[in-house]
Design an enzyme around this catalytic site. Structure first.
Site, PDB file in Angstrom:
ATOM      1  N   ASP A  13       0.857  -1.189   0.000  1.00  0.00           N
ATOM      2  CA  ASP A  13       0.000   0.000   0.000  1.00  0.00           C
ATOM      3  C   ASP A  13       0.890   1.234   0.000  1.00  0.00           C
ATOM      4  O   ASP A  13       2.057   1.172   0.414  1.00  0.00           O
ATOM      5  CB  ASP A  13      -0.912   0.025   1.240  1.00  0.00           C
ATOM      6  CG  ASP A  13      -1.816   1.254   1.242  1.00  0.00           C
ATOM      7  OD1 ASP A  13      -2.615   1.396   0.306  1.00  0.00           O
ATOM      8  OD2 ASP A  13      -1.699   2.084   2.155  1.00  0.00           O
ATOM      9  N   CYS A 195     -11.458   2.976  -1.029  1.00  0.00           N
ATOM     10  CA  CYS A 195     -10.161   3.398  -0.492  1.00  0.00           C
ATOM     11  C   CYS A 195      -9.913   2.574   0.766  1.00  0.00           C
ATOM     12  O   CYS A 195     -10.828   2.434   1.601  1.00  0.00           O
ATOM     13  CB  CYS A 195     -10.161   4.883  -0.154  1.00  0.00           C
ATOM     14  SG  CYS A 195      -8.639   5.426   0.664  1.00  0.00           S
ATOM     15  N   HIS A 197      -8.385   3.183   3.352  1.00  0.00           N
ATOM     16  CA  HIS A 197      -8.462   3.908   4.631  1.00  0.00           C
ATOM     17  C   HIS A 197      -9.888   3.949   5.183  1.00  0.00           C
ATOM     18  O   HIS A 197     -10.077   4.159   6.382  1.00  0.00           O
ATOM     19  CB  HIS A 197      -8.035   5.372   4.446  1.00  0.00           C
ATOM     20  CG  HIS A 197      -6.555   5.588   4.379  1.00  0.00           C
ATOM     21  ND1 HIS A 197      -5.759   5.023   3.418  1.00  0.00           N
ATOM     22  CD2 HIS A 197      -5.743   6.345   5.170  1.00  0.00           C
ATOM     23  CE1 HIS A 197      -4.518   5.432   3.617  1.00  0.00           C
ATOM     24  NE2 HIS A 197      -4.477   6.217   4.660  1.00  0.00           N
TER      25      HIS A 197
HETATM   26  N1  DGL Z   1      -4.949   3.660   0.645  1.00  0.00           N
HETATM   27  C1  DGL Z   1      -5.059   4.406  -0.577  1.00  0.00           C
HETATM   28  C2  DGL Z   1      -6.197   3.875  -1.444  1.00  0.00           C
HETATM   29  O1  DGL Z   1      -6.787   2.848  -1.168  1.00  0.00           O
HETATM   30  C3  DGL Z   1      -5.261   5.878  -0.336  1.00  0.00           C
HETATM   31  C4  DGL Z   1      -4.091   6.575   0.288  1.00  0.00           C
HETATM   32  C5  DGL Z   1      -3.272   7.384  -0.689  1.00  0.00           C
HETATM   33  O2  DGL Z   1      -3.792   8.349  -1.288  1.00  0.00           O
HETATM   34  O3  DGL Z   1      -2.101   7.068  -0.817  1.00  0.00           O
HETATM   35  O4  DGL Z   1      -6.518   4.501  -2.435  1.00  0.00           O
END
Ligand code: DGL
Length: 276
Positions: A13, A195, A197
């Protein structure tokens, strides 16, 4: 990896979000070895160009291969959207065609069928994921007659990374983007959280989601999909070692990664710093 006989499943990631996916991998597949690589020195990837995201992601994939991984999961939507296809089609054949690199967008989209009745679907993601159009493209490949509306939520990743989950500030930005999405298409009855997060914001998201609208976080879905993939591909699963180890690597300060990573992984994280 120090043990040259270990072939952990690689999980990549841009920084921390993939830890929500890794958590579910470990829960569902505790016997496998995993190695997590977070490019926290260069995150977030959300606003970066195709060329940059591809170059960074390829470096990370090569590093995970060098650590013994035969299977790498890109546990980041932005990297899956902007780099996965090129890596699978252009880079991998020249590196080692027997290895596999998989992403998170396709398995998430595959679950949509039974969830939506109106066939009006919302996608929430980073600016990069939304502008890549990867979700609408994948949805059109699998389903016909779907209306897809996207909403970029550039504040949501910083809210999580600054541990503002559950504060009035988080509520303001979560509500604002959900309202914008639903105003753009009031017939939406399923929202993909595109995403890695966003599972951490789930409680706040559910608080402001209109009744009758399903919210689809990815952590569980991607873990189900990996479990299914390993059972359907013994030629790959046989090349992944099973000693139940989990190791963490970061491209920035290990101390900072461990502090923030623990919020995402919901268990203590002890990482090592590496250079890509
Ligand atoms: N974890 C990333 C995603 O799933 C988002 C974080 C980033 O912008 O680097 O898109």
């Amino acid at each position: 990896m120090k043990d040259k006989h270990a072939h952990p499943i690689g999980v990549f990631d841009s920084g921390y979000g993939g830890l929500t996916i890794l958590k579910e991998f470990v829960r569902k597949l505790p016997e496998y070895d995993f190695v997590y690589l977070g490019d926290s020195a260069r995150n977030p990837y959300g606003g970066r160009s195709y060329e940059t995201v591809h170059a960074y992601t390829l470096e990370a994939v090569k590093k995970l291969f060098a650590m013994g991984s035969h299977l790498v999961i890109i546990a980041c939507n932005t990297a899956s959207a902007k780099a996965l296809r090129t890596i699978q089609q252009k880079d991998l054949p020249g590196i080692d065609p027997a290895r596999r690199v998989l992403g998170v967008i396709r398995p998430t989209v595959e679950t949509l069928g039974p969830v939506t009745k109106t066939k009006h679907v919302g996608i929430m993601g980073t600016t990069g994921t939304v502008s890549s159009e990867s979700y609408p493209i994948e949805i059109r490949k699998l389903f016909s007659g779907f209306t897809v509306t996207q909403e970029a939520c550039p504040m949501w990743v910083p809210l999580v990374e600054n541990n503002e989950i559950g504060t009035p500030g988080a509520e303001y930005f979560v509500r604002r983007h959900l309202e914008r999405l639903m105003a753009a298409d009031p017939e939406i009855d399923a929202i993909i959280l595109g995403c890695t997060h966003y599972p951490l914001l789930l409680d706040v998201i559910l608080k402001f989601t209109p009744p009758g609208v399903s919210v689809i976080p990815q952590d569980n879905i991607v873990a189900e999909s990996l479990t299914d993939y390993l059972s359907r591909h013994p030629e790959i699963s046989d090349r992944c070692t099973r000693s139940g180890t989990v190791r963490f690597f970061t491209t920035d300060s290990a101390k900072h990664f461990d502090e923030l990573g623990t919020i995402f992984f919901r268990d203590p994280v002890r990482s090592e710093k590496i250079v890509l």
